[in-house]
Design a protein around this motif. Structure first.
Motif, PDB file in Angstrom:
ATOM      1  N   CYS A 335       0.834  -1.210   0.000  1.00  0.00           N
ATOM      2  CA  CYS A 335       0.000   0.000   0.000  1.00  0.00           C
ATOM      3  C   CYS A 335       0.867   1.258   0.000  1.00  0.00           C
ATOM      4  O   CYS A 335       0.548   2.244  -0.671  1.00  0.00           O
ATOM      5  CB  CYS A 335      -0.933  -0.004   1.203  1.00  0.00           C
ATOM      6  SG  CYS A 335      -2.206  -1.295   1.142  1.00  0.00           S
ATOM      7  N   HIS A 336       1.980   1.219   0.735  1.00  0.00           N
ATOM      8  CA  HIS A 336       2.897   2.355   0.739  1.00  0.00           C
ATOM      9  C   HIS A 336       3.479   2.576  -0.658  1.00  0.00           C
ATOM     10  O   HIS A 336       3.591   3.717  -1.133  1.00  0.00           O
ATOM     11  CB  HIS A 336       4.034   2.113   1.736  1.00  0.00           C
ATOM     12  CG  HIS A 336       3.695   2.472   3.145  1.00  0.00           C
ATOM     13  ND1 HIS A 336       3.982   3.705   3.692  1.00  0.00           N
ATOM     14  CD2 HIS A 336       3.087   1.759   4.128  1.00  0.00           C
ATOM     15  CE1 HIS A 336       3.576   3.743   4.952  1.00  0.00           C
ATOM     16  NE2 HIS A 336       3.014   2.566   5.244  1.00  0.00           N
ATOM     17  N   ASP A 337       3.835   1.495  -1.314  1.00  0.00           N
ATOM     18  CA  ASP A 337       4.448   1.600  -2.634  1.00  0.00           C
ATOM     19  C   ASP A 337       3.423   1.991  -3.709  1.00  0.00           C
ATOM     20  O   ASP A 337       3.730   2.773  -4.607  1.00  0.00           O
ATOM     21  CB  ASP A 337       5.116   0.267  -3.018  1.00  0.00           C
ATOM     22  CG  ASP A 337       6.296  -0.072  -2.122  1.00  0.00           C
ATOM     23  OD1 ASP A 337       6.843   0.860  -1.481  1.00  0.00           O
ATOM     24  OD2 ASP A 337       6.659  -1.265  -2.026  1.00  0.00           O
ATOM     25  N   LYS A 338       2.233   1.468  -3.589  1.00  0.00           N
ATOM     26  CA  LYS A 338       1.196   1.707  -4.597  1.00  0.00           C
ATOM     27  C   LYS A 338       0.641   3.130  -4.480  1.00  0.00           C
ATOM     28  O   LYS A 338       0.347   3.765  -5.497  1.00  0.00           O
ATOM     29  CB  LYS A 338       0.067   0.690  -4.425  1.00  0.00           C
ATOM     30  CG  LYS A 338      -0.950   0.689  -5.552  1.00  0.00           C
ATOM     31  CD  LYS A 338      -0.348   0.129  -6.834  1.00  0.00           C
ATOM     32  CE  LYS A 338      -1.401  -0.057  -7.906  1.00  0.00           C
ATOM     33  NZ  LYS A 338      -0.822  -0.574  -9.177  1.00  0.00           N
ATOM     34  N   GLU A 339       0.470   3.595  -3.278  1.00  0.00           N
ATOM     35  CA  GLU A 339       0.000   4.952  -2.950  1.00  0.00           C
ATOM     36  C   GLU A 339      -1.455   5.217  -3.311  1.00  0.00           C
ATOM     37  O   GLU A 339      -2.114   6.047  -2.683  1.00  0.00           O
ATOM     38  CB  GLU A 339       0.885   6.021  -3.622  1.00  0.00           C
ATOM     39  CG  GLU A 339       2.327   6.007  -3.149  1.00  0.00           C
ATOM     40  CD  GLU A 339       3.165   7.076  -3.824  1.00  0.00           C
ATOM     41  OE1 GLU A 339       2.677   7.652  -4.824  1.00  0.00           O
ATOM     42  OE2 GLU A 339       4.281   7.342  -3.362  1.00  0.00           O
ATOM     43  N   SER A 340      -1.992   4.559  -4.315  1.00  0.00           N
ATOM     44  CA  SER A 340      -3.359   4.829  -4.751  1.00  0.00           C
ATOM     45  C   SER A 340      -4.389   3.940  -4.046  1.00  0.00           C
ATOM     46  O   SER A 340      -5.580   4.002  -4.352  1.00  0.00           O
ATOM     47  CB  SER A 340      -3.481   4.641  -6.261  1.00  0.00           C
ATOM     48  OG  SER A 340      -3.139   3.318  -6.633  1.00  0.00           O
ATOM     49  N   VAL A 341      -3.932   3.114  -3.104  1.00  0.00           N
ATOM     50  CA  VAL A 341      -4.837   2.256  -2.339  1.00  0.00           C
ATOM     51  C   VAL A 341      -4.644   2.524  -0.849  1.00  0.00           C
ATOM     52  O   VAL A 341      -3.644   3.114  -0.425  1.00  0.00           O
ATOM     53  CB  VAL A 341      -4.593   0.761  -2.641  1.00  0.00           C
ATOM     54  CG1 VAL A 341      -4.904   0.455  -4.095  1.00  0.00           C
ATOM     55  CG2 VAL A 341      -3.170   0.366  -2.294  1.00  0.00           C
TER      56      VAL A 341
END
Length: 388
Positions: A335-341
Motif C-alpha cells: 500500500c505504501h508503494d502503490k500509494e493509490s490504495v
C-alpha cells in the motif's frame, strides 16, 4: 310687430335680474348660517357625542373594559387589569381619538398613561427574563459539569445513539475505542465522516469465506460481495464462482460488469501456506489495476489478514500468527508503494491484546462469529476515506 319684440325682451331681462337676485340672497343666507354654526361651538358638542359613542366591541378587541367616566381622550381606567400585549393597548388608544384632535393637556395625559403601561410591562418582562436567565445559567452550569464528566465517552455515546452500532457483548473494547492503524497517502485521501448503513449500497467486498461471513452474518442486508469459499488471489481471473443474475463469472468479469464507489479486498487465509509472498502481492496488484481501469475514481481498500485463535496458532504450522504477521507486513508495504490504495486494519476490531482472535469470537479458530463479523463492519463504517 317690432314693438312687441322689444317688450318681450324687456320682460326677459327683468325676469333674469330677479333670478340672479334670488340666487345671491340664497347664497348670503347659507353663508350666514354656516358662520353662525362655526361661532356657536355646536360642532364641538356633536363631535364629543360621536367619540363617546364608541362601540364596546372596540374595547373588547384591545382587552380593556370601558369606563363610564372616561374623558374624551379615550384612555382606560388604570385600575382595570392591562392586557398582555402593550402594543394592542396603545393601538386601541390611538384609534379612539386622533392626535390632531387632542389638546396639549390631553396629549400629555395619554403619553403619561402609555408610559406607565409600557414601564409596567417592561418591568414584568425584565423580571421574567431575569428569572429565565438564572434558570438557564443553572442549566448551563449543570450541562457543563455533565459534559466534563462524559467527555471521554463522547464518541461512544454518539455511536450508541446510532442504531447501526450494536451493543458490545464481547471481551474486547468498544469499537470506538479501538486504535486506528490504517494507512493512506494523505496527498490523495482524507478521512471521511462516520458512515451509515447506506454506505454499503455502493460498496463491494472481494474475498474468500471470511468475506462471505461479513456479507451473510454481520446483520447488514445490503452488503455486496464477490466472495467464495476457498477462493485465492491466484484464481481471480480464472475461477467462475461469482453469481450475477443467475450466471457465474470470475472476479475480474464481475468487476467489469458492475461499478461501485468503494472496493474492499480481503485475502490471505487461504494463501498462508504460500512460499513466495511476492506472488500473492502480484496477484493483488493485478486486481487493483483492473479495478482502477474499470472505475478510476473508486476508493480501493486492502484489508489486513484477520488473526486466528491462539489455540489454532499454537498447533498449526500454516494457520498461525507468524504467517499472519508476515502477510500483513507485505500488505502494508504494498500500500505504501502503490500509494493509490488504502490499508485498512479492520482486523484490529477482532483481535485481543495479544493479537489473537478470541475463542469467544470463533467456532473453528479461523472464521468470525456473527457478532465479531458485525464488529468488523462497524469498524469499517467508522474508518472510511475519500479522495481529495
Amino acid at each position: 310687430m317690432v314693438e312687441n319684440n322689444n317688450n318681450n325682451k324687456r320682460k326677459l331681462n327683468k325676469n333674469n335680474k330677479r333670478a340672479i337676485a334670488v340666487i345671491i340672497c340664497f347664497f348670503v343666507i347659507i353663508s350666514g348660517a354656516y358662520a353662525a354654526y362655526e361661532l356657536s361651538g355646536i360642532h364641538e358638542t356633536i363631535r364629543d357625542v360621536s367619540v363617546n359613542a364608541k362601540s364596546p366591541s372596540d374595547y373588547d378587541s384591545a382587552g380593556v373594559t370601558p369606563d363610564n367616566t372616561t374623558e374624551k381622550q379615550g384612555t382606560e381606567d388604570t385600575s382595570e387589569p392591562l392586557t398582555e400585549d402593550t402594543s394592542d393597548v396603545n393601538t386601541s388608544e390611538a384609534g379612539t381619538v386622533s392626535s390632531t384632535e387632542l389638546s396639549t393637556e390631553d396629549m400629555k395625559t395619554t403619553e403619561d398613561i402609555t408610559s406607565e403601561v409600557t414601564t409596567e410591562k417592561n418591568t414584568e418582562k425584565t423580571t421574567e427574563v431575569t428569572e429565565k436567565t438564572e434558570d438557564k445559567t443553572t442549566e448551563t452550569s449543570n450541562d457543563t459539569t455533565e459534559t466534563t464528566d462524559t467527555e471521554a465517552t463522547e464518541l461512544t455515546e454518539a455511536t450508541t445513539a446510532n442504531p447501526i452500532f450494536s451493543e458490545n457483548n464481547t471481551i474486547l473494547p468498544d469499537i470506538v475505542d479501538i486504535p486506528c492503524s490504517d494507512w493512506y497517502d494523505s496527498r490523495r485521501f482524507v478521512p471521511n465522516d462516520m458512515q451509515t448503513e447506506a454506505y454499503f449500497d455502493n460498496t463491494v467486498f472481494i474475498g474468500d469465506s471470511r468475506t462471505e461471513s461479513l456479507a451473510y452474518y454481520s446483520g447488514f442486508d445490503n452488503v455486496n460481495a464477490f466472495a467464495y469459499k476457498g477462493l485465492n488471489v491466484g484464481a481471480l481471473d480464472s475461477e467462475k464462482c461469482i453469481k450475477i443474475n443467475g450466471n457465474k463469472y470470475t472476479v475480474f468479469e464481475a468487476v467489469s460488469l458492475t461499478s461501485y464507489n468503494n472496493y474492499y479486498i480481503s485475502f490471505g487465509i487461504n494463501e498462508l501456506g504460500w512460499e513466495y509472498l511476492g506472488v500473492f502481492i502480484e496477484d493483488i496488484d493485478a486486481l487493483v489495476d483492473h479495478i482502477q481501469a474499470v472505475n478510476p475514481r473508486a476508493v480501493i481498500y486492502i484489508a489486513s489478514v484477520v488473526p486466528v485463535s491462539q489455540e489454532v496458532s499454537d498447533e498449526d504450522e500454516i494457520f498461525n500468527m507468524d504467517n499472519v504477521d508476515k502477510f500483513n507486513k507485505e500488505i502494508i508495504k504494498y500500500c505504501h508503494d502503490k500509494e493509490s490504495v488504502i490499508y485498512i486494519d479492520y482486523a484490529a476490531a477482532v483481535r485481543d491484546e495479544y493479537g489473537y482472535l478470541p475463542e469467544e469470537g470463533t467456532t473453528d479458530g479461523k472464521h468470525c462469529t456473527a457478532e465479531y463479523s458485525r464488529r468488523i463492519m462497524e469498524y469499517i463504517l467508522l474508518h472510511t476515506y475519500k479522495r481529495r
